[in-house]
Design an enzyme around this catalytic site. Structure first.
Site, PDB file in Angstrom:
ATOM      1  N   HIS A  10      -7.011  -2.916  -6.016  1.00 21.65           N
ATOM      2  CA  HIS A  10      -6.956  -4.204  -5.312  1.00 21.65           C
ATOM      3  C   HIS A  10      -5.538  -4.726  -5.415  1.00 21.65           C
ATOM      4  O   HIS A  10      -4.924  -4.702  -6.493  1.00 21.65           O
ATOM      5  CB  HIS A  10      -7.932  -5.193  -5.952  1.00 21.65           C
ATOM      6  CG  HIS A  10      -7.900  -6.555  -5.338  1.00 21.65           C
ATOM      7  ND1 HIS A  10      -8.547  -6.864  -4.169  1.00 21.65           N
ATOM      8  CD2 HIS A  10      -7.275  -7.701  -5.722  1.00 21.65           C
ATOM      9  CE1 HIS A  10      -8.341  -8.135  -3.868  1.00 21.65           C
ATOM     10  NE2 HIS A  10      -7.573  -8.657  -4.789  1.00 21.65           N
ATOM     11  N   GLY A 191       1.858  -5.043  -6.134  1.00 21.50           N
ATOM     12  CA  GLY A 191       2.515  -3.872  -6.691  1.00 21.50           C
ATOM     13  C   GLY A 191       2.342  -3.717  -8.187  1.00 21.50           C
ATOM     14  O   GLY A 191       3.132  -3.027  -8.835  1.00 21.50           O
ATOM     15  N   ARG A 192       1.330  -4.358  -8.735  1.00 23.15           N
ATOM     16  CA  ARG A 192       1.057  -4.316 -10.182  1.00 23.15           C
ATOM     17  C   ARG A 192       2.178  -4.941 -11.016  1.00 23.15           C
ATOM     18  O   ARG A 192       2.243  -4.745 -12.220  1.00 23.15           O
ATOM     19  CB  ARG A 192       0.815  -2.875 -10.662  1.00 23.15           C
ATOM     20  CG  ARG A 192      -0.460  -2.235 -10.068  1.00 23.15           C
ATOM     21  CD  ARG A 192      -1.699  -3.027 -10.492  1.00 23.15           C
ATOM     22  NE  ARG A 192      -2.942  -2.407 -10.050  1.00 23.15           N
ATOM     23  CZ  ARG A 192      -3.616  -2.737  -8.950  1.00 23.15           C
ATOM     24  NH1 ARG A 192      -3.112  -3.673  -8.151  1.00 23.15           N
ATOM     25  NH2 ARG A 192      -4.745  -2.167  -8.645  1.00 23.15           N
ATOM     26  N   LEU A 193       3.052  -5.713 -10.405  1.00 30.38           N
ATOM     27  CA  LEU A 193       4.104  -6.418 -11.139  1.00 30.38           C
ATOM     28  C   LEU A 193       3.611  -7.820 -11.474  1.00 30.38           C
ATOM     29  O   LEU A 193       4.116  -8.837 -10.997  1.00 30.38           O
ATOM     30  CB  LEU A 193       5.400  -6.456 -10.313  1.00 30.38           C
ATOM     31  CG  LEU A 193       6.011  -5.087 -10.014  1.00 30.38           C
ATOM     32  CD1 LEU A 193       7.259  -5.228  -9.148  1.00 30.38           C
ATOM     33  CD2 LEU A 193       6.353  -4.357 -11.319  1.00 30.38           C
TER      34      LEU A 193
END
Length: 214
Positions: A10, A191-193
């Site tokens: 997600h 972006g998982r940041l």
């Protein structure tokens, strides 16, 4: 590796968590997020993972319900003879985790645990529905029992004995307070940041705020 599991993902993009917007007190920051979670009408908004550990470090986790929070800590209630209570007696430290997926947020709270004041436990116990109070006298929580029929029969027996009468809180049931020493606020980002702000309690009782890498 199962591809249907590995492919689940997600993209988080709803909000940000930046230092200028974060309260210097993590309890105040939690209250801000709590009010937003309430407004979002999240189902079981007070559900939290409670992780405990044995003295030799074997962890155990389960979902419990938050019943109050303040500068003193985060409160939940349980049987003092349950498995989690036995672990807390031997190792009075715990971690709480809230996951509010609708807001793409997590809160992790690591702290020291003590039993709540008996008067607070009495007040909450007396506020519970009658069947829940009777259930406290019915369940030897975390112990092995012979069958579902056995627990149902015990409940019906206790209901006949206690229903409609004053039901006082037993000494083996009550609250715990988790006093935080570390609190982390996690906001999902693209972006998982992700944004992660960690508050650590200092010796002077002030909180140090640091940003963690996602």
């Amino acid at each position: 590796m199962k591809s249907e599991i590995a492919g689940i993902r997600h993209n988080y993009s709803k909000q940000v968590l930046l230092e200028p917007d974060a309260h210097i007190n993590p309890i105040k920051q939690f209250d801000k997020w709590w009010q937003e979670a309430l407004h979002a009408e999240i189902d079981e908004v007070n559900a939290m993972t409670l992780a405990t550990a044995s003295p030799d470090g074997i962890p155990s986790a389960r979902i419990v319900l938050l019943k109050d929070f303040s500068e003193a800590g985060f409160m939940f209630f349980t049987n003092y003879e349950s498995f989690k209570a036995r672990q807390l007696a031997d190792n009075p430290k715990a971690c709480l985790v809230f996951f509010w997926k609708e807001l793409e947020r997590q809160v992790r709270i690591t702290g020291l645990v003590k039993q709540a004041d008996p008067a607070e436990s009495d007040t909450y116990f007396n506020s519970r529905p009658e069947n829940s109070r009777i259930g406290v006298f019915t369940s030897p929580q975390s112990r092995v029992i012979e069958s579902r029929n056995w627990i149902d029969e015990q409940f019906e027996k206790n209901k006949r004995l206690l229903s409609g009468k004053p039901i006082q809180r037993p000494d083996y049931w009550g609250g715990y307070v988790v006093r935080p020493i570390i609190m982390e606020f996690w906001q999902g980002r693209p972006g998982r940041l992700h944004d992660r702000l960690q508050y650590t309690l200092q010796n002077n009782n002030e909180w140090n705020i640091e940003r963690l890498a996602p």
